[in-house]
Design a protein around this motif. Structure first.
Motif, mmCIF file in Angstrom:
data_model
loop_
_atom_site.group_PDB
_atom_site.id
_atom_site.type_symbol
_atom_site.label_atom_id
_atom_site.label_comp_id
_atom_site.label_asym_id
_atom_site.label_seq_id
_atom_site.Cartn_x
_atom_site.Cartn_y
_atom_site.Cartn_z
ATOM 1 N N LYS A 57 0.814 -1.214 0.000
ATOM 2 C CA LYS A 57 0.000 0.000 0.000
ATOM 3 C C LYS A 57 0.852 1.271 0.000
ATOM 4 N N ASN A 58 2.159 1.127 -0.034
ATOM 5 C CA ASN A 58 3.062 2.291 0.028
ATOM 6 C C ASN A 58 2.789 3.123 1.270
ATOM 7 N N MET A 59 2.642 2.461 2.392
ATOM 8 C CA MET A 59 2.314 3.167 3.621
ATOM 9 C C MET A 59 3.267 2.809 4.748
ATOM 10 N N THR A 60 3.397 3.744 5.669
ATOM 11 C CA THR A 60 4.095 3.498 6.909
ATOM 12 C C THR A 60 3.221 4.003 8.050
ATOM 13 N N TYR A 61 3.387 3.396 9.207
ATOM 14 C CA TYR A 61 2.571 3.724 10.365
ATOM 15 C C TYR A 61 3.476 3.950 11.579
ATOM 16 N N LEU A 62 2.975 4.755 12.504
ATOM 17 C CA LEU A 62 3.669 4.937 13.767
ATOM 18 C C LEU A 62 2.647 4.787 14.884
ATOM 19 N N GLN A 63 2.733 3.688 15.605
ATOM 20 C CA GLN A 63 1.875 3.459 16.768
ATOM 21 C C GLN A 63 2.558 4.074 17.979
ATOM 22 N N MET A 64 1.875 4.985 18.634
ATOM 23 C CA MET A 64 2.448 5.688 19.778
ATOM 24 C C MET A 64 1.619 5.390 21.015
ATOM 25 N N ASN A 65 2.241 4.789 22.000
ATOM 26 C CA ASN A 65 1.571 4.435 23.254
ATOM 27 C C ASN A 65 2.192 5.191 24.416
ATOM 28 N N SER A 66 1.467 5.204 25.521
ATOM 29 C CA SER A 66 1.960 5.863 26.747
ATOM 30 C C SER A 66 2.455 7.274 26.448
ATOM 31 N N LEU A 67 1.644 8.012 25.752
ATOM 32 C CA LEU A 67 2.053 9.346 25.323
ATOM 33 C C LEU A 67 2.207 10.288 26.506
ATOM 34 N N LYS A 68 3.178 11.181 26.364
ATOM 35 C CA LYS A 68 3.497 12.157 27.397
ATOM 36 C C LYS A 68 3.323 13.567 26.833
ATOM 37 N N PRO A 69 3.111 14.543 27.692
ATOM 38 C CA PRO A 69 2.994 15.918 27.183
ATOM 39 C C PRO A 69 4.200 16.346 26.354
ATOM 40 N N GLU A 70 5.369 15.846 26.688
ATOM 41 C CA GLU A 70 6.572 16.211 25.925
ATOM 42 C C GLU A 70 6.632 15.572 24.543
ATOM 43 N N ASP A 71 5.696 14.682 24.249
ATOM 44 C CA ASP A 71 5.599 14.128 22.891
ATOM 45 C C ASP A 71 4.846 15.070 21.957
ATOM 46 N N THR A 72 4.315 16.144 22.515
ATOM 47 C CA THR A 72 3.618 17.122 21.679
ATOM 48 C C THR A 72 4.570 17.674 20.630
ATOM 49 N N ALA A 73 4.173 17.562 19.372
ATOM 50 C CA ALA A 73 5.042 17.973 18.264
ATOM 51 C C ALA A 73 4.287 17.796 16.960
ATOM 52 N N VAL A 74 4.891 18.292 15.896
ATOM 53 C CA VAL A 74 4.438 17.954 14.550
ATOM 54 C C VAL A 74 5.249 16.756 14.091
ATOM 55 N N TYR A 75 4.562 15.731 13.647
ATOM 56 C CA TYR A 75 5.209 14.504 13.227
ATOM 57 C C TYR A 75 5.215 14.428 11.700
ATOM 58 N N TYR A 76 6.393 14.121 11.163
ATOM 59 C CA TYR A 76 6.582 14.066 9.717
ATOM 60 C C TYR A 76 7.011 12.661 9.304
ATOM 61 N N CYS A 77 6.466 12.181 8.211
ATOM 62 C CA CYS A 77 6.995 10.938 7.653
ATOM 63 C C CYS A 77 7.925 11.265 6.497
ATOM 64 N N THR A 78 8.860 10.368 6.268
ATOM 65 C CA THR A 78 9.788 10.501 5.153
ATOM 66 C C THR A 78 9.870 9.169 4.411
ATOM 67 N N ALA A 79 10.246 9.259 3.159
ATOM 68 C CA ALA A 79 10.435 8.043 2.379
ATOM 69 C C ALA A 79 11.454 8.313 1.284
ATOM 70 N N ASP A 80 12.355 7.375 1.102
ATOM 71 C CA ASP A 80 13.310 7.429 -0.010
ATOM 72 C C ASP A 80 12.681 6.691 -1.175
ATOM 73 N N ILE A 81 12.313 7.446 -2.185
ATOM 74 C CA ILE A 81 11.503 6.899 -3.275
ATOM 75 C C ILE A 81 12.207 7.071 -4.608
ATOM 76 N N MET A 82 12.158 5.996 -5.394
ATOM 77 C CA MET A 82 12.659 6.063 -6.769
ATOM 78 C C MET A 82 11.463 6.212 -7.693
ATOM 79 N N SER A 83 11.446 7.321 -8.432
ATOM 80 C CA SER A 83 10.362 7.577 -9.377
ATOM 81 C C SER A 83 10.792 7.329 -10.819
ATOM 82 N N SER A 84 12.075 7.350 -11.049
ATOM 83 C CA SER A 84 12.578 7.029 -12.383
ATOM 84 C C SER A 84 13.970 6.438 -12.223
ATOM 85 N N ILE A 85 14.309 5.568 -13.147
ATOM 86 C CA ILE A 85 15.609 4.909 -13.060
ATOM 87 C C ILE A 85 16.739 5.909 -13.273
ATOM 88 N N THR A 86 16.510 6.879 -14.111
ATOM 89 C CA THR A 86 17.574 7.841 -14.413
ATOM 90 C C THR A 86 17.842 8.788 -13.253
#
Length: 121
Positions: free
Chosen positions: A75-104
């Protein structure tokens, strides 16, 4: 063009859980590394977890045991399950991926737009 879209952020009480999702779309030949970063009030983004293709997930020490990264290559997806969250986990969360769109062009790192996670005390 390739796009990463995160979802699943929101407001949760301390001790609660959230599951973030990230879907890659567009012209995708292959996805190598996938990962999650976060940015709190500071200027820098912090690595949370990564998952190389065909490899094992890894975590920054402070997230081990609480956060779990997974990926669904069909599905070209990634997930992040976060448990026992703390106030210091407050943030903007970004996903990244190294993707090949063309061979060249080879593989290139893409970022999502971020999803806000707020943990109340």
């Amino acid at each position: 063009q390739v796009q990463l879209v995160e979802s699943g952020g929101g407001l949760v009480q301390a001790g609660g859980s959230l599951r973030l999702s990230c879907e890659a779309s567009g012209i995708i030949l292959s996805i190598n590394h996938m990962g999650w970063y976060r940015q709190g009030r500071g200027p820098h983004r912090e690595l949370v977890a990564g998952f190389p293709s065909g490899g094992n997930p890894y975590y920054t020490d402070s997230f081990k045991g609480r956060f779990t990264i997974s990926r669904d290559d069909a599905k070209n997806m990634t997930y992040l399950q976060m448990n026992s969250l703390k106030p210091e986990d407050t943030a903007v969360y970004y996903c990244t991926a190294d993707i090949m769109s063309s061979i060249t062009d080879g593989s290139r790192k893409f970022w999502g737009q971020g999803t806000q996670v707020t943990v109340s005390s």
